[in-house]
Motif scaffolding. Structure first.
Motif, PDB file in Angstrom:
ATOM      1  N   PHE A 185       0.800  -1.230   0.000  1.00 46.38           N
ATOM      2  CA  PHE A 185       0.000   0.000   0.000  1.00 46.38           C
ATOM      3  C   PHE A 185       0.833   1.281   0.000  1.00 46.38           C
ATOM      4  CE2 PHE A 185      -2.920  -3.190   1.607  1.00 46.38           C
ATOM      5  CZ  PHE A 185      -4.112  -2.856   0.972  1.00 46.38           C
ATOM      6  N   ASN A 186       2.135   1.194  -0.237  1.00 46.85           N
ATOM      7  CA  ASN A 186       2.952   2.403  -0.254  1.00 46.85           C
ATOM      8  C   ASN A 186       2.435   3.418  -1.274  1.00 46.85           C
ATOM      9  OD1 ASN A 186       5.523   3.903   0.425  1.00 46.85           O
ATOM     10  ND2 ASN A 186       5.803   3.622  -1.775  1.00 46.85           N
ATOM     11  N   ALA A 187       2.196   2.961  -2.491  1.00 53.19           N
ATOM     12  CA  ALA A 187       1.725   3.871  -3.547  1.00 53.19           C
ATOM     13  C   ALA A 187       0.352   4.441  -3.196  1.00 53.19           C
ATOM     14  CB  ALA A 187       1.674   3.137  -4.882  1.00 53.19           C
ATOM     15  N   PHE A 188      -0.499   3.637  -2.565  1.00 56.48           N
ATOM     16  CA  PHE A 188      -1.827   4.102  -2.171  1.00 56.48           C
ATOM     17  C   PHE A 188      -1.719   5.264  -1.191  1.00 56.48           C
ATOM     18  CE2 PHE A 188      -5.215   3.728   1.098  1.00 56.48           C
ATOM     19  CZ  PHE A 188      -6.303   4.092   0.319  1.00 56.48           C
ATOM     20  N   TYR A 189      -0.848   5.120  -0.178  1.00 60.03           N
ATOM     21  CA  TYR A 189      -0.655   6.187   0.799  1.00 60.03           C
ATOM     22  C   TYR A 189      -0.181   7.471   0.116  1.00 60.03           C
ATOM     23  CZ  TYR A 189      -1.074   3.801   5.367  1.00 60.03           C
ATOM     24  OH  TYR A 189      -1.539   3.181   6.490  1.00 60.03           O
ATOM     25  N   ILE A 190       0.822   7.359  -0.753  1.00 58.24           N
ATOM     26  CA  ILE A 190       1.408   8.539  -1.388  1.00 58.24           C
ATOM     27  C   ILE A 190       0.379   9.266  -2.245  1.00 58.24           C
ATOM     28  CG2 ILE A 190       3.165   9.358  -3.003  1.00 58.24           C
ATOM     29  CD1 ILE A 190       4.270   8.401  -0.292  1.00 58.24           C
TER      30      ILE A 190
END
Length: 606
Positions: free
Chosen positions: A64-69
């Motif tokens: 979910f790194n990209a989701f957070y960003i």
């Protein structure tokens, strides 16, 4: 065609009598059950709790790194649009003509103290210094860390982490809650923000889940903030008294030991409960005003005795750079790199040694020199060009690891903190316009944060660049960097006085954050009722203390804040999704309310 009235018939079933009178039993039992289970797990099986939280945290970051960003970038742009549009920006959060409850000074003091007070005390020096040494430009190998060439990129990411994005996270929640509470006379609680999408479903179990997610995120977000703050509080006490029993003296630099952290926690939380019982009109307001005054004195100390010219030059250039890179900072997300992908990117001569090369080349916190120094055997015998190409092949994973461990950690922290800060901002902002709320709570505090970071952090960097500090500030722990910087700037009685003032300021910031969090959690429990019994404030204060203490003990001496950080990132993810729905819901509410107003004006004219 007429537009039907908005759904406002929100019913949160509350106990009619007994201990929980006026509180939702479902929210109270679910929230307390989750927190009690976490405390028991951390105390009875500390190693298991710490290990599982760490593993789950990393798995979520990979997925979910990209989701957070990206979603945080969308939050910022959503608020910019809402503030710019004349129809939405001018709407008053209250009845037409209603005046704000608090003066601008008290309003700003409270939002500043609750929102980022502890974070600024801990990270105003640590953040610029850390990012000066490690940021995506440095990690990619384009410039060397801790050099003059790394200044621009270091402050670019400093401004990212404490700028418009950070405050936009708070304001998405705060604006949603304030709008429904003051324009539609709905309860000041999380579920109200989703009624335009889900209507009467918010009266049932789904509404309970939304509120519980808000409570859990609040507890974990406040816990991390208090954890960092208590660590700095102990560092300050050590600087004043020299009492080594509070510190772990076995590392390269003294750091707060678990026993010191627990002792500091008990002091802070006892004072916080007392302040919470006194109520927002007295305790939080007066402490917040004191915080702002002491903060100004600290800032002026750095202006007079620090590197002010260097700081102001850095402020101007960093602001321009931040604005020019704003879109890429908002949406540039890195994805994890598999070992197979790394191996495929290696030059042919290095491929037989892929396993030996992978760890060092893909380590976001290492360097090329460290990578080479860590090799042995045949891998160490590879020529310079091959080793450089192997290090470059790991750039994708290094960038992902850096972003997940730094920017995404901050976004998760601010998101977990947002039910607390957002609801608190809503509580103190009745009578303000939507545009005033966004500008006052996004732009104004962000600009102040930038000043703090450049004046305090810039002074620390200048002391290192000129060689005066000789690595002492860089080598100190994050929570001790402020005191080490002061020690490089001042001496004698003035140093002692400013150090004592900083400890008092940290104490009051911590008490403000904790007692505000206690008030917010009880507001959610009571379905938006702001008149809360003292017994419930005391109980939630004790629960918050137990959660922080248990997770500190579970993490052990080496990294006592790790379990807190991991639990917070995990707890923030579900609420991130709730916040995404809040934006959609608020957009729908603003659009349809504007249509209703236009229809009413047409009907009146006819």
């Amino acid at each position: 065609m007429s537009i039907k009235p908005p759904f406002t018939d929100l019913e949160i079933r509350k106990a009619a009598s007994g201990f929980y009178q006026g509180h939702s039993l479902a929210i109270a039992f679910l929230s307390k059950g989750i927190m009690v289970a976490l405390v028991i797990w951390a105390l009875v099986w500390p190693a298991n709790a710490n290990g599982v939280l760490g593993s789950l945290n990393w798995a979520l970051l990979e997925g979910f790194n990209a989701f957070y960003i990206i979603i945080v970038g969308l939050f910022a742009f959503f608020l910019f649009i809402v503030a710019l549009l004349p129809q939405t920006g001018k709407r008053i959060m209250g009845t037409p003509g209603e005046k704000p409850e608090f003066s601008n000074f008290s309003w700003f003091s409270m939002m500043f103290g609750a929102g980022l007070g502890v974070g600024l005390m801990v990270f105003a020096t640590a953040e610029p210094l850390g990012l000066w040494g490690s940021n995506p430009v440095v990690v990619a190998g384009d410039v060397a860390g801790n050099t003059e060439a790394a200044l621009t990129s270091g402050f670019r990411y400093t401004f990212l982490h404490y700028g418009f994005h950070a405050w936009a996270i708070y304001v998405v929640t705060g604006l949603s809650l304030a709008y429904y509470a003051y324009t539609r006379d709905m309860p000041l609680t999380i579920r109200s923000a989703l009624t335009p999408l889900f209507g009467k479903l918010m009266n049932g179990f789904l509404g309970h889940v939304v509120d519980v997610l808000g409570v859990v995120a609040t507890i974990l977000g406040v816990s991390v903030t208090i954890g960092f703050g208590v660590s700095q509080f102990i560092d300050g006490l050590y600087a004043i008294t020299g009492m080594e029993w509070m510190m772990d003296m076995t590392g390269d630099a003294p750091a707060p030991a678990t026993v010191g952290l627990i002792a500091g926690l008990l002091v802070i939380m006892s004072l916080s409960i007392i302040s919470a019982v006194s109520g927002v009109g007295r305790g939080v307001k007066y402490l917040s005003n004191l915080n702002l005054v002491l903060s100004i004195i600290l800032l002026l100390t750095f202006v007079v005795f620090g590197s002010f010219l260097f700081a102001m030059t850095t402020y101007a250039s960093a602001m321009v750079d931040y604005i020019l890179n704003f879109i890429s900072l908002s949406f540039e997300a890195y994805n994890p790199q598999s070992v197979e992908a790394f191996s495929a990117a290696l030059p042919e001569a290095a491929q037989p040694h892929a396993a030996a090369l992978a760890d060092g080349a893909r380590n976001a916190w290492g360097s090329y020199d460290g990578f080479v120094a860590g090799l042995s055997g045949d891998a160490a015998a590879l020529d310079e060009d091959t080793l450089r190409a192997a290090y470059d092949a790991g750039a994708d994973q290094r960038l992902f690891g850096w972003q997940a461990g730094w920017t995404t950690f901050y976004w998760a922290w601010w998101i977990a903190f947002s039910p607390f800060v957002g609801l608190f901002l809503a509580r103190i902002s009745k009578g303000r316009t939507v545009r005033e709320f966004i500008i006052g709570c996004v732009f104004a505090p962000a600009l102040v944060c930038f000043a703090w970071m450049t004046i305090l952090g810039g002074t620390a960097i200048d002391l290192e660049l000129t060689g005066n500090a000789e690595g002492a500030i860089i080598g100190a722990s994050n929570t001790a960097k402020l005191f080490v910087t002061l020690g490089q700037m001042l001496e004698g009685g003035l140093l002692s006085a400013i150090t004592v003032m900083c400890v008092v300021l940290i104490l009051t910031f911590l008490v403000t954050s904790a007692d505000s969090g206690i008030l917010v959690m009880n507001t959610i429990m009571s379905g938006g009722d702001q008149e809360i019994g003292n017994k419930h404030k005391i109980i939630w204060g004790l629960i918050l203390t137990s959660v922080i203490g248990a997770l500190l003990l579970a993490a052990g001496e080496n990294n006592p804040l790790d379990a807190l950080r991991n639990a917070m990132i995990i707890g923030a993810l579900p609420f991130t999704m709730v916040m995404g729905l809040m934006c959609v819901s608020l957009a729908k509410a603003l659009f349809r309310d504007q249509k209703r107003d236009a229809a009413a004006s047409t009907a009146a004219a006819e």
